[in-house]
Design an enzyme around this catalytic site. Structure first.
Site, PDB file in Angstrom:
ATOM      1  CE1 TYR A  26       6.462  -4.653   0.326  1.00 32.89           C
ATOM      2  CE2 TYR A  26       8.206  -3.611   1.608  1.00 32.89           C
ATOM      3  CZ  TYR A  26       7.794  -4.267   0.457  1.00 32.89           C
ATOM      4  OH  TYR A  26       8.696  -4.558  -0.541  1.00 32.89           O
ATOM      5  CG  PHE A  72      -2.050  -0.939   1.150  1.00 31.79           C
ATOM      6  CD1 PHE A  72      -3.298  -0.479   0.760  1.00 31.79           C
ATOM      7  CD2 PHE A  72      -1.896  -2.289   1.431  1.00 31.79           C
ATOM      8  CE1 PHE A  72      -4.380  -1.349   0.653  1.00 31.79           C
ATOM      9  CE2 PHE A  72      -2.963  -3.172   1.335  1.00 31.79           C
ATOM     10  CZ  PHE A  72      -4.202  -2.708   0.940  1.00 31.79           C
TER      11      PHE A  72
HETATM   12  P1  NAP Z   1       5.580  -3.731  -8.919  1.00 31.06           P
HETATM   13  O1  NAP Z   1       6.161  -2.948 -10.016  1.00 31.06           O
HETATM   14  O2  NAP Z   1       4.363  -3.241  -8.216  1.00 31.06           O
HETATM   15  O3  NAP Z   1       5.337  -5.225  -9.455  1.00 31.06           O
HETATM   16  C1  NAP Z   1       4.771  -6.199  -8.633  1.00 31.06           C
HETATM   17  C2  NAP Z   1       4.457  -7.408  -9.482  1.00 31.06           C
HETATM   18  O4  NAP Z   1       3.855  -8.402  -8.641  1.00 31.06           O
HETATM   19  C3  NAP Z   1       3.453  -7.096 -10.584  1.00 31.06           C
HETATM   20  O5  NAP Z   1       3.754  -7.874 -11.713  1.00 31.06           O
HETATM   21  C4  NAP Z   1       2.139  -7.552  -9.961  1.00 31.06           C
HETATM   22  O6  NAP Z   1       1.150  -7.911 -10.916  1.00 31.06           O
HETATM   23  C5  NAP Z   1       2.640  -8.790  -9.239  1.00 31.06           C
HETATM   24  N1  NAP Z   1       1.663  -9.318  -8.282  1.00 31.06           N
HETATM   25  C6  NAP Z   1       1.067  -8.675  -7.254  1.00 31.06           C
HETATM   26  N2  NAP Z   1       0.197  -9.505  -6.662  1.00 31.06           N
HETATM   27  C7  NAP Z   1       0.225 -10.677  -7.344  1.00 31.06           C
HETATM   28  C8  NAP Z   1      -0.441 -11.918  -7.219  1.00 31.06           C
HETATM   29  N3  NAP Z   1      -1.359 -12.138  -6.291  1.00 31.06           N
HETATM   30  N4  NAP Z   1      -0.122 -12.923  -8.075  1.00 31.06           N
HETATM   31  C9  NAP Z   1       0.796 -12.723  -9.034  1.00 31.06           C
HETATM   32  N5  NAP Z   1       1.443 -11.575  -9.225  1.00 31.06           N
HETATM   33  C10 NAP Z   1       1.164 -10.560  -8.370  1.00 31.06           C
HETATM   34  O7  NAP Z   1       6.646  -3.941  -7.735  1.00 31.06           O
HETATM   35  P2  NAP Z   1       8.242  -4.170  -7.785  1.00 31.06           P
HETATM   36  O8  NAP Z   1       8.864  -2.979  -7.195  1.00 31.06           O
HETATM   37  O9  NAP Z   1       8.683  -4.691  -9.105  1.00 31.06           O
HETATM   38  O10 NAP Z   1       8.357  -5.329  -6.683  1.00 31.06           O
HETATM   39  C11 NAP Z   1       8.758  -6.657  -6.962  1.00 31.06           C
HETATM   40  C12 NAP Z   1       9.174  -7.304  -5.651  1.00 31.06           C
HETATM   41  O11 NAP Z   1      10.286  -6.599  -5.096  1.00 31.06           O
HETATM   42  C13 NAP Z   1       8.087  -7.269  -4.577  1.00 31.06           C
HETATM   43  O12 NAP Z   1       8.102  -8.472  -3.855  1.00 31.06           O
HETATM   44  C14 NAP Z   1       8.512  -6.108  -3.691  1.00 31.06           C
HETATM   45  O13 NAP Z   1       8.004  -6.212  -2.393  1.00 31.06           O
HETATM   46  C15 NAP Z   1      10.019  -6.257  -3.752  1.00 31.06           C
HETATM   47  N6  NAP Z   1      10.772  -5.043  -3.412  1.00 31.06           N
HETATM   48  C16 NAP Z   1      10.682  -3.923  -4.174  1.00 31.06           C
HETATM   49  C17 NAP Z   1      11.447  -2.809  -3.850  1.00 31.06           C
HETATM   50  C18 NAP Z   1      11.422  -1.537  -4.679  1.00 31.06           C
HETATM   51  O14 NAP Z   1      12.113  -0.562  -4.312  1.00 31.06           O
HETATM   52  N7  NAP Z   1      10.706  -1.502  -5.797  1.00 31.06           N
HETATM   53  C19 NAP Z   1      12.291  -2.829  -2.722  1.00 31.06           C
HETATM   54  C20 NAP Z   1      12.358  -3.993  -1.961  1.00 31.06           C
HETATM   55  C21 NAP Z   1      11.609  -5.100  -2.325  1.00 31.06           C
HETATM   56  P3  NAP Z   1      -0.005  -6.860 -11.388  1.00 31.06           P
HETATM   57  O15 NAP Z   1       0.596  -6.029 -12.491  1.00 31.06           O
HETATM   58  O16 NAP Z   1      -1.084  -7.773 -11.856  1.00 31.06           O
HETATM   59  O17 NAP Z   1      -0.381  -6.029 -10.195  1.00 31.06           O
END
Ligand code: NAP
Length: 276
Positions: free
Chosen positions: A193, A94
């Protein structure tokens, strides 16, 4: 049945997951599956990588949906007889200013980030082939949230003997405590989170321990990692890393060479094992 090695990345229609698929298409000697809960968004992402000259394959996967996870499991079993690389990347967060009640945020965030990831592991880890690599994308926020837990909770989350059932009970208790507005009194930090990612990191430590106990001879390496602060829809445009840079540590862990015996059961960021 195909003897081609196979890699699966969850939540890979955009963001870090898409960048992980891009890198694996270039570096992994086998089939790479881009997965998405929404087939339209997934196929659009496949088309984007095809434009770049890459050849990812697609399979639907919603980690909130056990039927969807099991359909992927059955497909992998039948077509490949197992799985070589699994990257649990799918996750949600969120926004900071979202006004959804905290208890709802807790339930929804834990449902995907912890319980969904766990369900994928429950169904797919038994399929991992010898020398398989499993990467659970957690976050540095798991470490900071751990620091915000009571001493008692910290001790439990750092324990080398905590079981998966005990972890599930604790994650369930967090959600219940938020509903009663007693989570802070019960020693939890005020971040859904963060708690969900504590769950992912601790789950990884438990799973690595179980692999040591039950499948030592299979040389499977399983780790949790932080990709860094990455410019995606989740983290926004001010983050410091591009998605391709964010993919570097998860891809490093996914491609650990067959003669490596470490890292395993660790929390890794910038390709470096961090203390938990
Ligand atoms: P993002 O751009 O919001 O992408 C998240 C991805 O997860 C999207 O493809 C989304 O699909 C998918 N997803 C969400 N719920 C799902 C479900 N129930 N089943 C299958 N797919 C689902 O976020 P991101 O930054 O790339 O994050 C990727 C990972 O890295 C996450 O685990 C996040 O917590 C972690 N992370 C990110 C950061 C950062 O700075 N960005 C830092 C630390 C950790 P939809 O398009 O359908 O929503």
């Amino acid at each position: 049945m195909s003897s081609v090695p196979v890699a699966v990345v969850t939540g890979s229609n955009k963001g870090i997951g898409l960048a992980i698929v891009r890198a694996l298409c270039k570096q992994f000697p086998g089939d790479v599956y881009l997965t998405s809960r929404d087939p339209g968004r997934g196929q659009a992402a496949v088309a984007q990588l095809q434009q770049e000259g890459l050849r990812p394959l697609f399979h639907q996967l919603d980690i909130d949906d056990l039927q969807s996870i099991r359909a992927l499991r059955d497909f992998l079993k039948e077509k490949y007889g197992g799985l070589n690389v699994l990257v649990n990347n799918a996750g949600i967060a969120f926004k900071v200013h979202d006004t959804t009640p905290f208890a709802v945020q807790a339930e929804v965030t834990l449902k995907t980030n912890f319980f969904g990831t766990r369900n994928v592991c429950t169904e797919l880890l038994p399929l991992m082939k010898p020398y398989g690599r499993v990467v659970n994308v957690s976050s540095m926020v798991s470490s900071s949230a751990l620091g915000g837990c009571s001493q008692e909770l910290q001790q439990k989350f750092r324990s080398d003997t905590i079981t998966e059932d005990e972890l599930v009970q604790l994650m369930t208790k967090f959600v219940e405590d938020t509903k009663k507005s007693v989570h802070q009194k019960e020693g939890w930090p005020n971040t859904a989170y963060g708690v969900s990612k504590i769950g992912v990191t601790v789950l990884s430590r438990i799973q690595a321990r179980l692999l040591n106990e039950q499948r030592k001879g299979d040389h499977i390496l399983l780790n949790a990692c932080c990709p860094g602060w990455v410019r995606t829809d989740m983290a926004g445009p001010k983050a410091t890393k591009s998605p391709d840079e964010g993919a570097e540590t998860p891809v490093y862990l996914a491609l650990l060479p067959s003669n490596a015996d470490a890292p395993h059961g660790q929390f890794v960021s910038d390709k470096t094992v961090r203390p938990w």
